[in-house]
Write an enzyme that holds these catalytic residues in place. Structure first.
Site, PDB file in Angstrom:
ATOM      1  N   TYR A   1       0.865  -1.178   0.000  1.00 39.35           N
ATOM      2  CA  TYR A   1       0.000   0.000   0.000  1.00 39.35           C
ATOM      3  C   TYR A   1       0.897   1.222   0.000  1.00 39.35           C
ATOM      4  O   TYR A   1       1.815   1.325   0.818  1.00 39.35           O
ATOM      5  CB  TYR A   1      -0.893  -0.017   1.244  1.00 39.35           C
ATOM      6  CG  TYR A   1      -1.796   1.185   1.389  1.00 39.35           C
ATOM      7  CD1 TYR A   1      -2.947   1.309   0.609  1.00 39.35           C
ATOM      8  CD2 TYR A   1      -1.513   2.187   2.315  1.00 39.35           C
ATOM      9  CE1 TYR A   1      -3.788   2.405   0.749  1.00 39.35           C
ATOM     10  CE2 TYR A   1      -2.351   3.294   2.461  1.00 39.35           C
ATOM     11  CZ  TYR A   1      -3.486   3.391   1.678  1.00 39.35           C
ATOM     12  OH  TYR A   1      -4.316   4.474   1.819  1.00 39.35           O
TER      13      TYR A   1
ATOM     14  N   ASP B   1       9.594   2.950  -0.711  1.00 37.45           N
ATOM     15  CA  ASP B   1       8.591   3.660   0.090  1.00 37.45           C
ATOM     16  C   ASP B   1       8.848   3.361   1.568  1.00 37.45           C
ATOM     17  O   ASP B   1       8.450   2.323   2.088  1.00 37.45           O
ATOM     18  CB  ASP B   1       7.192   3.186  -0.335  1.00 37.45           C
ATOM     19  CG  ASP B   1       6.092   3.807   0.518  1.00 37.45           C
ATOM     20  OD1 ASP B   1       6.408   4.517   1.489  1.00 37.45           O
ATOM     21  OD2 ASP B   1       4.908   3.564   0.216  1.00 37.45           O
TER      22      ASP B   1
ATOM     23  N   LYS C   1       5.174   9.923   8.242  1.00 41.05           N
ATOM     24  CA  LYS C   1       5.006   9.455   9.617  1.00 41.05           C
ATOM     25  C   LYS C   1       6.054  10.041  10.583  1.00 41.05           C
ATOM     26  O   LYS C   1       5.887  11.147  11.059  1.00 41.05           O
ATOM     27  CB  LYS C   1       4.966   7.935   9.654  1.00 41.05           C
ATOM     28  CG  LYS C   1       3.754   7.387   8.836  1.00 41.05           C
ATOM     29  CD  LYS C   1       3.449   5.962   9.143  1.00 41.05           C
ATOM     30  CE  LYS C   1       2.431   5.352   8.196  1.00 41.05           C
ATOM     31  NZ  LYS C   1       1.041   5.540   8.547  1.00 41.05           N
TER      32      LYS C   1
END
Ligand code: HOZ
Length: 427
Positions: free
Chosen positions: A144, A239, A267
């Site tokens: 994802y 990623d 994050k």
């Protein structure tokens, strides 16, 4: 445990917010209970609207590696807010955080800040396409990378949770440029690359998959991708939104020694505030506007509050022994949970890299999305509800990862293991 206030807040939210939540997995739909509404958090613990306290392993889905409300991060945000929350103009803090990130990742020579991980991956892919002049991209089943159209194809996280791996609303004409391969299967990647020779702009990968549960890369897999990309002129986008500054200060790339041409972050670099970033080799990054022609922009990009929280967080992560502490706490929890799982009549298996982990309700091993989907999600739901009732907050889906913070105490870990023993025994 009384959760009446959360229940009524959820009922009210559903009247004005689709599903009552601003991100689907938060609705707890796949675990058979209503979500808890959070009032506050400190250190390893969060408190819901009814005043119930939980030991938290969600950590805002990764950013809270210091625990919630670290005083130095709170102070940095408060001080910055006093001089302005947003200017839509450059500030020195953006360069300061950029220098810190470039210092941690030798392959990031230039970086651009955005406001979320979705923006980071979406922009990195546009840049890869603009730089290479190619349209097709390759991602992995169950990975994802946020919710941009071209990335919602066979995606993990909420899509896996709700069993709709490719979202309605993504035109087939867009999705046709997104090819997929099996995670940890180099032969499959080579097959797709050979069938699309000279057409792939990039391969994008979570170096440790964190959105189909937690799935580490097999030995040699990332190295094999690097070799293939070099041979075929394909950009490798790593990623690290979830793993960056999480599994090591230099992320999964430091841990596994494989470097991307472009890197996505988010994050932790925002210390809990909305942030994302993408960076990489100077030559590629200079294809971005205003140096080059690939357009990308954002009013809140490089937001002063997010930059301050990120700087304060990264400073604290540089303390001697920080990642060793995360490793030791996570290893202790792993051993305790594996022992506790011995009480269960149902098979479970465990994947972990540093402070990122997952308990799959199946025999395992889990090396890819098809493996993850074999899990007994009803059993996971029962386990989840029992843990919640014992005051342990886990991610409300079999297909998400758990996160350790440095604020988790020995007592927290022992309480968690005790709760798990009870939950496993009752399955
Ligand atoms: N799908 C996200 C984590 N992998 C959930 C984020 C959220 O709900 O905040």
């Amino acid at each position: 445990m009384n959760r009446q206030t959360s229940e009524s807040l959820f009922a009210k939210a559903k009247t004005v917010i689709p599903g009552g939540v601003n991100s689907p997995v938060r609705a707890f739909k796949s675990v058979g209970c209503d979500p808890i509404f959070i009032k506050k958090a400190a250190g390893s613990r969060i408190t819901d609207a009814d005043g119930n306290e939980y030991i938290d392993y969600v950590g805002s889905w990764g950013p809270m590696i210091l625990g919630h409300c670290h005083p130095k991060v709170v102070e940095a945000i408060q001080q910055t807010a006093a001089s302005g929350a947003s200017f839509g103009a450059p500030t020195a803090r953006e360069t300061e955080l950029a220098e810190m990130v470039c210092g941690a990742y030798p392959n990031i020579e230039k970086i651009r800040m955005v406001s979320s991980g979705t923006e980071a991956t979406m922009s990195a892919i546009r840049l890869a396409r603009g730089y290479t002049g190619r349209d097709k991209i390759l991602k992995f089943d169950g990975c994802y990378h946020g919710h941009a159209d071209s990335l919602l194809v066979k995606a993990g996280s909420g899509l896996a949770t709700f069993g709709v791996p490719t979202s309605p609303g993504v035109p087939a004409d867009f999705a046709k440029y997104t090819l997929t391969a099996t995670y940890n299967d180099l032969e499959d990647v080579r097959r797709v690359a050979a069938a699309n020779k000279g057409e792939l702009a990039c391969i994008i990968i979570e170096p440790i998959a964190g959105n189909m549960g937690c799935v580490p890369p097999a030995a040699g897999f990332l190295e094999g991708l690097r070799t293939l990309c070099d041979a075929e002129g394909i950009l490798l986008i790593i990623d690290e939104v979830m793993t960056g500054f999480r599994v090591a200060y230099g992320g999964a790339q430091e841990r596994f020694g494989v470097r991307g041409d472009l890197v996505c972050l988010g994050k932790i670099i925002g210390g809990g505030l909305p942030v994302g970033a993408f960076g990489g080799k100077r030559e590629i990054m200079d294809a971005l506007s205003p140096e080059g022609g690939v357009y990308q922009a954002g009013t809140l990009s490089g937001n002063p509050l997010a930059m301050s929280a990120g700087i304060a967080t990264l400073q604290l992560l540089q303390q001697e022994g920080f990642y060793q502490q995360i490793e030791e706490k996570s290893a202790y929890l792993e051993k305790g949970l594996l022992d506790a799982a011995g009480n269960s009549s149902l098979p479970t298996c465990w994947n972990r890299v540093g402070g990122m982990f997952c308990n799959f309700f199946q025999q395992g091993p889990v090396n890819n999305f098809a493996d993850a989907l074999k899990s007994d999600t009803d059993a996971f739901g029962r386990f989840f509800r029992s843990m919640l009732d014992s005051g342990i907050n886990l991610a409300p889906s079999q297909f998400e990862a758990g996160f350790m913070s440095v604020a988790h105490s020995q007592d927290d870990l022992d309480q968690t293991i005790e709760a798990a023993a009870k939950a496993f025994a009752a399955l």
